[in-house]
Scaffold this active site. Structure first.
Site, PDB file in Angstrom:
ATOM      1  NE  ARG A 160      -4.082  -1.724   0.086  1.00 41.91           N
ATOM      2  CZ  ARG A 160      -4.054  -2.945  -0.439  1.00 41.91           C
ATOM      3  NH1 ARG A 160      -2.996  -3.364  -1.122  1.00 41.91           N
ATOM      4  NH2 ARG A 160      -5.088  -3.751  -0.330  1.00 41.91           N
ATOM      5  CB  SER A 237      -9.852  -1.745   3.166  1.00 39.63           C
ATOM      6  OG  SER A 237     -10.196  -2.959   2.564  1.00 39.63           O
ATOM      7  CD  GLU A 335      -6.517   0.990   1.628  1.00 41.82           C
ATOM      8  OE1 GLU A 335      -6.321  -0.076   2.230  1.00 41.82           O
ATOM      9  OE2 GLU A 335      -7.158   1.061   0.574  1.00 41.82           O
TER      10      GLU A 335
HETATM   11  C1  LIG Z   1     -15.426  -0.586  -2.922  1.00 40.36           C
HETATM   12  C2  LIG Z   1     -13.942  -0.302  -2.956  1.00 40.36           C
HETATM   13  C3  LIG Z   1     -13.049  -1.343  -2.985  1.00 40.36           C
HETATM   14  C4  LIG Z   1     -11.665  -1.096  -3.012  1.00 40.36           C
HETATM   15  N1  LIG Z   1     -10.809  -2.170  -3.037  1.00 40.36           N
HETATM   16  C5  LIG Z   1      -9.478  -1.946  -3.054  1.00 40.36           C
HETATM   17  C6  LIG Z   1      -8.557  -3.049  -3.079  1.00 40.36           C
HETATM   18  O1  LIG Z   1      -8.952  -4.210  -3.084  1.00 40.36           O
HETATM   19  N2  LIG Z   1      -7.241  -2.781  -3.102  1.00 40.36           N
HETATM   20  C7  LIG Z   1      -6.760  -1.509  -3.112  1.00 40.36           C
HETATM   21  O2  LIG Z   1      -5.530  -1.346  -3.149  1.00 40.36           O
HETATM   22  N3  LIG Z   1      -7.592  -0.456  -3.095  1.00 40.36           N
HETATM   23  C8  LIG Z   1      -8.938  -0.629  -3.063  1.00 40.36           C
HETATM   24  N4  LIG Z   1      -9.786   0.425  -3.021  1.00 40.36           N
HETATM   25  C9  LIG Z   1      -9.245   1.796  -2.961  1.00 40.36           C
HETATM   26  C10 LIG Z   1      -9.174   2.508  -4.340  1.00 40.36           C
HETATM   27  O3  LIG Z   1     -10.092   1.986  -5.228  1.00 40.36           O
HETATM   28  C11 LIG Z   1      -7.785   2.441  -4.963  1.00 40.36           C
HETATM   29  O4  LIG Z   1      -6.841   2.956  -4.075  1.00 40.36           O
HETATM   30  C12 LIG Z   1      -7.735   3.220  -6.288  1.00 40.36           C
HETATM   31  O5  LIG Z   1      -6.547   2.915  -6.968  1.00 40.36           O
HETATM   32  C13 LIG Z   1      -7.791   4.721  -6.106  1.00 40.36           C
HETATM   33  O6  LIG Z   1      -7.813   5.315  -7.399  1.00 40.36           O
HETATM   34  P1  LIG Z   1      -8.598   6.651  -7.689  1.00 40.36           P
HETATM   35  O7  LIG Z   1      -8.361   6.992  -9.107  1.00 40.36           O
HETATM   36  O8  LIG Z   1     -10.002   6.545  -7.268  1.00 40.36           O
HETATM   37  O9  LIG Z   1      -7.804   7.655  -6.748  1.00 40.36           O
HETATM   38  P2  LIG Z   1      -8.411   8.835  -5.832  1.00 40.36           P
HETATM   39  O10 LIG Z   1      -9.281   8.250  -4.796  1.00 40.36           O
HETATM   40  O11 LIG Z   1      -8.963   9.909  -6.686  1.00 40.36           O
HETATM   41  O12 LIG Z   1      -7.062   9.366  -5.150  1.00 40.36           O
HETATM   42  C14 LIG Z   1      -6.373   8.546  -4.211  1.00 40.36           C
HETATM   43  C15 LIG Z   1      -4.950   9.096  -4.041  1.00 40.36           C
HETATM   44  O13 LIG Z   1      -4.241   8.930  -5.262  1.00 40.36           O
HETATM   45  C16 LIG Z   1      -3.821  10.203  -5.766  1.00 40.36           C
HETATM   46  N5  LIG Z   1      -3.977  10.165  -7.234  1.00 40.36           N
HETATM   47  C17 LIG Z   1      -5.057   9.735  -7.943  1.00 40.36           C
HETATM   48  N6  LIG Z   1      -4.806   9.851  -9.260  1.00 40.36           N
HETATM   49  C18 LIG Z   1      -3.558  10.371  -9.369  1.00 40.36           C
HETATM   50  C19 LIG Z   1      -2.733  10.748 -10.462  1.00 40.36           C
HETATM   51  N7  LIG Z   1      -3.126  10.609 -11.728  1.00 40.36           N
HETATM   52  N8  LIG Z   1      -1.503  11.258 -10.197  1.00 40.36           N
HETATM   53  C20 LIG Z   1      -1.056  11.400  -8.922  1.00 40.36           C
HETATM   54  N9  LIG Z   1      -1.800  11.072  -7.846  1.00 40.36           N
HETATM   55  C21 LIG Z   1      -3.030  10.570  -8.074  1.00 40.36           C
HETATM   56  C22 LIG Z   1      -4.708  11.227  -5.115  1.00 40.36           C
HETATM   57  O14 LIG Z   1      -4.060  12.479  -5.029  1.00 40.36           O
HETATM   58  C23 LIG Z   1      -4.917  10.596  -3.738  1.00 40.36           C
HETATM   59  O15 LIG Z   1      -3.792  10.861  -2.934  1.00 40.36           O
HETATM   60  C24 LIG Z   1     -11.178   0.218  -2.994  1.00 40.36           C
HETATM   61  C25 LIG Z   1     -12.101   1.287  -2.958  1.00 40.36           C
HETATM   62  C26 LIG Z   1     -13.467   1.031  -2.930  1.00 40.36           C
HETATM   63  C27 LIG Z   1     -14.427   2.183  -2.893  1.00 40.36           C
END
Ligand SMILES: Cc1cc2nc3c(=O)[nH]c(=O)nc-3n(C[C@H](O)[C@H](O)[C@H](O)COP(=O)(O)OP(=O)(O)OC[C@H]3O[C@@H](n4cnc5c(N)ncnc54)[C@H](O)[C@@H]3O)c2cc1C
Length: 340
Positions: A160, A237, A335
């Site tokens: 992570r 999570s 997280e």
């Molecule tokens: C139902 C559910 C299940 C999930 N299951 C998992 C799982 O099994 N495993 C897991 O690891 N995660 C899980 N997650 C968490 C999440 O989906 C991941 O961490 C995902 O990769 C976040 O991507 P995002 O584009 O939504 O980022 P955001 O939520 O928009 O941002 C998260 C972080 O990443 C940064 N960020 C986003 N895009 C960029 C970019 N292009 N450049 C630089 N920084 C950036 C943001 O600044 C922030 O700090 C889950 C979430 C949900 C809601």
């Protein structure tokens, strides 16, 4: 650059919580990212990079600076190499890879968010993590205002964690992730839940079957976003699985009447499932605190039961982490990323 003012952020997040961004830039190309960084500098305000909003909790007051919504699109495929723009939907990319018979990310099916978000916390689930298949990450360096390609070995990936959410937090905007998958390889059936799904099978499952099984397991646990389901307004999570010293694990295990589950970690350390700690600190699935609660299917997912504020989510976070600390001496680390 497409710039709007006082834009509510709640609809941009899976929690559905949060006040407005002072400015929001919808970035569909690299040039707008550069302009957004320059604009924030000129105004002397902070800048936050938003992907799919699936791992953030936005404050009720919103964000006092520029939020850049990364919406760059496009996938270039050559052999087993995929150059994927940061704004592409992650789960769609997994489906495309699996559909093309490429292995390496099939167990990461059903995770919401963008491709650009995946290297940030080294997204992982069911025995795979993106560090295994990322070849390089293209970034905009916010300090130098120049673009760079970081090979995976320089991204500092661990559980992570990457340099994007640790030592170099706020320095880079990911614009593209290059994945090196393996054509025609067997799916990963390493994780107990996934193994159980195929225990009665004599032949090995296909990539598509493993991806479908993972989605099904996720759905059962309320970890798949399904429109209209009440457990889905979450960030997945809410707490990371804590890594503790072997001696601390043994002290906890000695006090418990049943075995304390554990996952492997670095030598001398043990990873304990946060869900187990939360449950054994006295919290059940479906626990309610105001308009916040724990998912009815998974104790690790904090949910917005409808109309919850960020303050209510934080109150639940504090309640859970204080109880866990009191029972086990372990401070849980949230997280989702705090925005505000
Ligand atoms: C139902 C559910 C299940 C999930 N299951 C998992 C799982 O099994 N495993 C897991 O690891 N995660 C899980 N997650 C968490 C999440 O989906 C991941 O961490 C995902 O990769 C976040 O991507 P995002 O584009 O939504 O980022 P955001 O939520 O928009 O941002 C998260 C972080 O990443 C940064 N960020 C986003 N895009 C960029 C970019 N292009 N450049 C630089 N920084 C950036 C943001 O600044 C922030 O700090 C889950 C979430 C949900 C809601």
């Amino acid at each position: 650059m497409l710039l709007r003012e006082q834009v509510p952020l709640a609809p941009y997040t899976t929690f559905g919580i949060g006040g407005p961004a002072r400015w929001l830039v919808e970035a569909t190309d690299e040039a707008s990212l550069v302009e957004a960084v320059q604009f924030a500098r000129e105004k002397g305000v902070p800048l936050f990079v938003l992907g799919g909003g699936s791992n953030v909790l936005v404050s009720d007051e919103g964000f006092p600076g520029v939020v850049v919504h990364v919406a760059l699109r496009g996938i270039d495929e050559e052999g087993n190499r995929f150059q994927v723009a940061a704004g592409e939907n992650w789960d769609d990319f997994v489906s495309r890879a699996v559909g093309g018979n490429f292995a390496g990310i099939e167990c990461l099916a059903g995770i919401p968010g963008t491709v650009g978000g995946t290297p940030v916390q080294n997204v992982g689930a069911y025995g795979q993590e993106v560090a295994e298949t990322i070849a390089s990450v293209r970034v905009l360096d916010r300090e130098r205002l120049s673009f760079a390609e970081l090979p995976a070995a320089e991204c500092g990936f661990s559980y992570r964690r990457s340099l994007f959410n640790s030592t170099q937090r706020d320095r880079y905007i990911v614009t593209r992730v290059d994945y090196a998958l393996t054509g025609g390889a067997m799916p990963a059936v390493r994780y107990p839940d996934v193994q159980r799904a195929f225990q009665d099978r004599r032949d090995s499952p296909t990539l598509a079957e493993v991806a479908a099984a993972v989605r099904e397991i996720r759905h059962r646990k309320g970890m798949l976003l399904v429109e209209g389901e009440p457990d889905c307004r979450s960030a997945g999570s809410f707490f990371k699985n804590p890594v503790v010293e072997q001696a601390q694990y043994e002290a906890i295990a000695a006090r418990e009447s049943s075995p304390v589950p554990r996952y492997p970690a670095a030598p001398g350390f043990v990873k304990i499932p946060a869900a187990w700690l939360v449950e054994h600190a006295g919290f059940q699935k479906g626990f309610v605190l105001g308009r916040a609660g724990l998912s009815s299917r998974h104790t690790l997912a904090v949910i917005n039961r409808g109309g919850a504020t960020a303050a209510e989510i934080l109150a639940l976070r504090d309640r859970v982490s204080e109880e866990v600390e009191e029972c086990f001496g372990i401070r849980l680390e949230p997280e989702p990323v705090w925005v505000g």
